[in-house]
Design a protein around this motif. Sequence first.
Motif, PDB file in Angstrom:
ATOM      1  N   ARG A 176      33.044 103.535  64.289  1.00 40.33           N
ATOM      2  CA  ARG A 176      34.041 104.535  64.683  1.00 40.33           C
ATOM      3  C   ARG A 176      33.423 105.597  65.582  1.00 40.33           C
ATOM      4  O   ARG A 176      34.025 106.031  66.563  1.00 40.33           O
ATOM      5  CB  ARG A 176      34.654 105.177  63.436  1.00 40.33           C
ATOM      6  N   LEU A 177      32.190 106.022  65.230  1.00 39.89           N
ATOM      7  CA  LEU A 177      31.530 107.033  66.039  1.00 39.89           C
ATOM      8  C   LEU A 177      31.226 106.503  67.434  1.00 39.89           C
ATOM      9  O   LEU A 177      31.367 107.220  68.428  1.00 39.89           O
ATOM     10  CB  LEU A 177      30.231 107.488  65.363  1.00 39.89           C
ATOM     11  N   LEU A 178      30.805 105.232  67.505  1.00 42.11           N
ATOM     12  CA  LEU A 178      30.544 104.640  68.817  1.00 42.11           C
ATOM     13  C   LEU A 178      31.824 104.542  69.634  1.00 42.11           C
ATOM     14  O   LEU A 178      31.831 104.752  70.846  1.00 42.11           O
ATOM     15  CB  LEU A 178      29.918 103.243  68.651  1.00 42.11           C
ATOM     16  N   ALA A 179      32.919 104.226  68.945  1.00 46.69           N
ATOM     17  CA  ALA A 179      34.201 104.143  69.648  1.00 46.69           C
ATOM     18  C   ALA A 179      34.603 105.499  70.191  1.00 46.69           C
ATOM     19  O   ALA A 179      35.055 105.632  71.332  1.00 46.69           O
ATOM     20  CB  ALA A 179      35.278 103.602  68.704  1.00 46.69           C
ATOM     21  N   VAL A 180      34.433 106.547  69.343  1.00 47.88           N
ATOM     22  CA  VAL A 180      34.747 107.894  69.796  1.00 47.88           C
ATOM     23  C   VAL A 180      33.865 108.288  70.966  1.00 47.88           C
ATOM     24  O   VAL A 180      34.321 108.841  71.968  1.00 47.88           O
ATOM     25  CB  VAL A 180      34.575 108.910  68.637  1.00 47.88           C
ATOM     26  N   LEU A 181      32.545 107.977  70.848  1.00 48.38           N
ATOM     27  CA  LEU A 181      31.619 108.306  71.921  1.00 48.38           C
ATOM     28  C   LEU A 181      31.997 107.589  73.205  1.00 48.38           C
ATOM     29  O   LEU A 181      31.987 108.170  74.296  1.00 48.38           O
ATOM     30  CB  LEU A 181      30.188 107.934  71.517  1.00 48.38           C
ATOM     31  N   GLY A 182      32.381 106.311  73.072  1.00 47.78           N
ATOM     32  CA  GLY A 182      32.800 105.572  74.259  1.00 47.78           C
ATOM     33  C   GLY A 182      34.009 106.196  74.907  1.00 47.78           C
ATOM     34  O   GLY A 182      34.103 106.305  76.128  1.00 47.78           O
ATOM     35  N   CYS A 183      34.947 106.675  74.057  1.00 49.35           N
ATOM     36  CA  CYS A 183      36.143 107.338  74.593  1.00 49.35           C
ATOM     37  C   CYS A 183      35.780 108.640  75.279  1.00 49.35           C
ATOM     38  O   CYS A 183      36.343 108.993  76.310  1.00 49.35           O
ATOM     39  CB  CYS A 183      37.137 107.604  73.465  1.00 49.35           C
ATOM     40  N   VAL A 184      34.816 109.381  74.682  1.00 50.41           N
ATOM     41  CA  VAL A 184      34.381 110.638  75.287  1.00 50.41           C
ATOM     42  C   VAL A 184      33.794 110.376  76.670  1.00 50.41           C
ATOM     43  O   VAL A 184      34.117 111.046  77.653  1.00 50.41           O
ATOM     44  CB  VAL A 184      33.336 111.336  74.399  1.00 50.41           C
ATOM     45  N   LEU A 185      32.912 109.395  76.752  1.00 51.64           N
ATOM     46  CA  LEU A 185      32.282 109.090  78.039  1.00 51.64           C
ATOM     47  C   LEU A 185      33.310 108.606  79.046  1.00 51.64           C
ATOM     48  O   LEU A 185      33.255 108.954  80.228  1.00 51.64           O
ATOM     49  CB  LEU A 185      31.197 108.034  77.841  1.00 51.64           C
ATOM     50  N   THR A 186      34.280 107.809  78.563  1.00 48.27           N
ATOM     51  CA  THR A 186      35.324 107.322  79.464  1.00 48.27           C
ATOM     52  C   THR A 186      36.173 108.473  79.972  1.00 48.27           C
ATOM     53  O   THR A 186      36.484 108.576  81.163  1.00 48.27           O
ATOM     54  CB  THR A 186      36.228 106.304  78.739  1.00 48.27           C
ATOM     55  N   ALA A 187      36.545 109.369  79.058  1.00 49.39           N
ATOM     56  CA  ALA A 187      37.372 110.515  79.456  1.00 49.39           C
ATOM     57  C   ALA A 187      36.637 111.397  80.440  1.00 49.39           C
ATOM     58  O   ALA A 187      37.198 111.855  81.433  1.00 49.39           O
ATOM     59  CB  ALA A 187      37.766 111.320  78.213  1.00 49.39           C
ATOM     60  N   GLU A 188      35.342 111.667  80.183  1.00 44.60           N
ATOM     61  CA  GLU A 188      34.575 112.520  81.077  1.00 44.60           C
ATOM     62  C   GLU A 188      34.412 111.873  82.443  1.00 44.60           C
ATOM     63  O   GLU A 188      34.413 112.546  83.474  1.00 44.60           O
ATOM     64  CB  GLU A 188      33.199 112.820  80.461  1.00 44.60           C
ATOM     65  N   ALA A 189      34.274 110.524  82.449  1.00 40.75           N
ATOM     66  CA  ALA A 189      34.136 109.832  83.731  1.00 40.75           C
ATOM     67  C   ALA A 189      35.413 109.929  84.547  1.00 40.75           C
ATOM     68  O   ALA A 189      35.382 110.029  85.773  1.00 40.75           O
ATOM     69  CB  ALA A 189      33.779 108.362  83.487  1.00 40.75           C
ATOM     70  N   GLN A 190      36.570 109.909  83.846  1.00 38.27           N
ATOM     71  CA  GLN A 190      37.849 109.990  84.554  1.00 38.27           C
ATOM     72  C   GLN A 190      38.204 111.423  84.935  1.00 38.27           C
ATOM     73  O   GLN A 190      38.970 111.644  85.857  1.00 38.27           O
ATOM     74  CB  GLN A 190      38.961 109.394  83.676  1.00 38.27           C
ATOM     75  N   LEU A 191      37.678 112.394  84.195  1.00 39.81           N
ATOM     76  CA  LEU A 191      38.032 113.790  84.431  1.00 39.81           C
ATOM     77  C   LEU A 191      36.963 114.472  85.283  1.00 39.81           C
ATOM     78  O   LEU A 191      36.369 115.473  84.900  1.00 39.81           O
ATOM     79  CB  LEU A 191      38.193 114.523  83.093  1.00 39.81           C
ATOM     80  N   THR A 192      36.698 113.899  86.425  1.00 44.58           N
ATOM     81  CA  THR A 192      35.737 114.450  87.372  1.00 44.58           C
ATOM     82  C   THR A 192      36.255 114.247  88.782  1.00 44.58           C
ATOM     83  O   THR A 192      37.223 113.530  89.013  1.00 44.58           O
ATOM     84  CB  THR A 192      34.352 113.768  87.240  1.00 44.58           C
ATOM     85  N   GLY A 193      35.570 114.875  89.729  1.00 44.99           N
ATOM     86  CA  GLY A 193      35.857 114.626  91.130  1.00 44.99           C
ATOM     87  C   GLY A 193      37.028 115.404  91.686  1.00 44.99           C
ATOM     88  O   GLY A 193      37.510 116.368  91.091  1.00 44.99           O
ATOM     89  N   VAL A 194      37.493 114.953  92.845  1.00 49.50           N
ATOM     90  CA  VAL A 194      38.533 115.653  93.598  1.00 49.50           C
ATOM     91  C   VAL A 194      39.908 115.343  93.018  1.00 49.50           C
ATOM     92  O   VAL A 194      40.212 114.203  92.668  1.00 49.50           O
ATOM     93  CB  VAL A 194      38.473 115.245  95.086  1.00 49.50           C
ATOM     94  N   LEU A 195      40.755 116.366  92.937  1.00 50.20           N
ATOM     95  CA  LEU A 195      42.118 116.198  92.461  1.00 50.20           C
ATOM     96  C   LEU A 195      42.996 115.618  93.570  1.00 50.20           C
ATOM     97  O   LEU A 195      42.744 115.837  94.757  1.00 50.20           O
ATOM     98  CB  LEU A 195      42.690 117.545  92.015  1.00 50.20           C
ATOM     99  N   ASP A 196      44.034 114.901  93.172  1.00 49.89           N
ATOM    100  CA  ASP A 196      44.984 114.370  94.153  1.00 49.89           C
ATOM    101  C   ASP A 196      45.783 115.501  94.786  1.00 49.89           C
ATOM    102  O   ASP A 196      46.033 116.534  94.167  1.00 49.89           O
ATOM    103  CB  ASP A 196      45.954 113.397  93.472  1.00 49.89           C
ATOM    104  N   ASP A 197      46.186 115.304  96.038  1.00 49.52           N
ATOM    105  CA  ASP A 197      47.040 116.240  96.772  1.00 49.52           C
ATOM    106  C   ASP A 197      46.380 117.587  97.050  1.00 49.52           C
ATOM    107  O   ASP A 197      47.052 118.571  97.351  1.00 49.52           O
ATOM    108  CB  ASP A 197      48.377 116.460  96.051  1.00 49.52           C
ATOM    109  N   CYS A 198      45.057 117.670  96.928  1.00 47.66           N
ATOM    110  CA  CYS A 198      44.329 118.874  97.319  1.00 47.66           C
ATOM    111  C   CYS A 198      42.862 118.507  97.500  1.00 47.66           C
ATOM    112  O   CYS A 198      42.451 117.372  97.216  1.00 47.66           O
ATOM    113  CB  CYS A 198      44.482 119.992  96.288  1.00 47.66           C
ATOM    114  N   LEU A 199      42.071 119.434  97.989  1.00 45.77           N
ATOM    115  CA  LEU A 199      40.672 119.145  98.308  1.00 45.77           C
ATOM    116  C   LEU A 199      39.723 119.867  97.366  1.00 45.77           C
ATOM    117  O   LEU A 199      38.613 120.228  97.746  1.00 45.77           O
ATOM    118  CB  LEU A 199      40.385 119.565  99.756  1.00 45.77           C
ATOM    119  N   CYS A 200      40.154 120.091  96.133  1.00 48.01           N
ATOM    120  CA  CYS A 200      39.319 120.804  95.167  1.00 48.01           C
ATOM    121  C   CYS A 200      38.838 119.842  94.089  1.00 48.01           C
ATOM    122  O   CYS A 200      39.573 118.939  93.673  1.00 48.01           O
ATOM    123  CB  CYS A 200      40.109 121.941  94.528  1.00 48.01           C
ATOM    124  N   ASP A 201      37.597 120.039  93.638  1.00 44.83           N
ATOM    125  CA  ASP A 201      37.061 119.185  92.577  1.00 44.83           C
ATOM    126  C   ASP A 201      37.048 119.931  91.249  1.00 44.83           C
ATOM    127  O   ASP A 201      36.977 121.165  91.195  1.00 44.83           O
ATOM    128  CB  ASP A 201      35.657 118.700  92.939  1.00 44.83           C
TER     129      ASP A 201
END
Length: 466
Positions: A19-44
């Motif tokens: 369960r902890l590994l699953a949570v950790l995997g979700c954390v890493l996945t979420a952090e990977a998706q919640l980075t970079g430039v936002l759509d419809d603007c030029l801000c990261d």
Amino acid sequence: MRGGGGGRNAAARARLAARLLAVLGCVLTAEAQLTGVLDDCLCDIESIDDFNTFKIFPKIQKLQERDYFRYYKVNLKRPCPFWADDGHCSIKDCHVEPCPESKIPVGIKAGSSNKYSKAANNSKELEDCEQANKLGAVNSTLSNQSKEAFIDWARYDDSQDHFCELDDERSPDAQYVDLLLNPERYTGYKGPSAWRVWNSIYEENCFKPRSVYRPLNPLAPSRGGDDGESFYTWLEGLCLEKRVFYKLISGLHASINLHLCANYLLEETWGKPRWGPNVKEFTRRFDPAETKGEGPRRLKNLYFLYLIELRALSKVAPYFERAVVDLYTGNGHEDAESKALLLDIFRDTKSFHMHFDEKSMFAGDKKGAKSLKEEFRLHFKNISRIMDCVGCDKCRLWGKLQTQGLGTALKILFSEKEIQSLPENSPSKGFQLTRQEIVALVNAFGRLSTSIKELQNFKVLLQQTR
């Protein structure tokens, strides 16, 4: 027996580790998706995190504690205009405690009938709170020039393109609320009543194309086989303005959910409640696996909404920089400090180098752009009316405030020319903001700033489960 117990313990440890590994995997996945430039603007996202943490958050917190910004007048008894009232939340945490008249700073009450507190500054010292509530007592001390100014303000307000359905502050049902004593947090309000409110907002007001059969409401029952990618493809076919509208509402929803997760009733023993962050609830609402990939998108929309309101603060700065504008409560020293802090925040907003460019909106042919802007305004105004259908008083209070704050931000963004042409020494000509709009604007942005700060806290809490 011991061997059998050890086997069971080993199996339990294995399940816990999984369960902890699953949570950790979700954390890493979420952090990977919640980075970079936002759509419809030029801000990261990373730039917003740093800017909010080190510049904005500490100052906006201090500003919200000032008397001018902590008292908000609201009517929580307005009937729902769209469906029969299905009952109010009976949970004690849904209750809002109105502020006694004796606690309201005399300058705020005296100025509640006026658009500008500068004129109230010219009035004599009011003898008591009862006298402060009488418009006649205030008017008797005003110059003819000030009285004419009030008439001008009223005319201008009548012609303004408001994005919100505003409460009538003169209504006997309108009461002052101390926002610091009625914090936004999880009250237990949920179920059909809450679902109906958000469903009406998403399905009827977010420019949903007829070809999209899946509910836009994240609270709606999930249909098997849907995923985040297929859900968001409908946005690609919309014009920028309609995409922006959906992201603003989604971002507001995400921000509210973050507040509830961060200030959750964890336990109540001997009548003493303990509030704090609920990691399980946060995971349920935002984890990629739990939300079929939509959680990180919702959080990105929160950042997008932050950019919109940040842009509005930077645009409205000239309005407040004029000497004629005071944040009047009756305490001259505190009023001066409040304005100095507000102007300091404005300087910070201007220093941010990746603002959203609102000029890209409604930039087509004049007739089409004007029609689209009006449709945009009416949709948002309709959402502000839906807030009177919220069954929990505390949820209604913060829903109305944050909706009015966003509506005020939109009003600012679409009034740039009027703000730039404001006269330095005349309070009565051109663009105006009521005190209620100012309080809502600052507190709504304060809520977004808090949401992004709480998001960082949840990241730390999740990583501690490694």
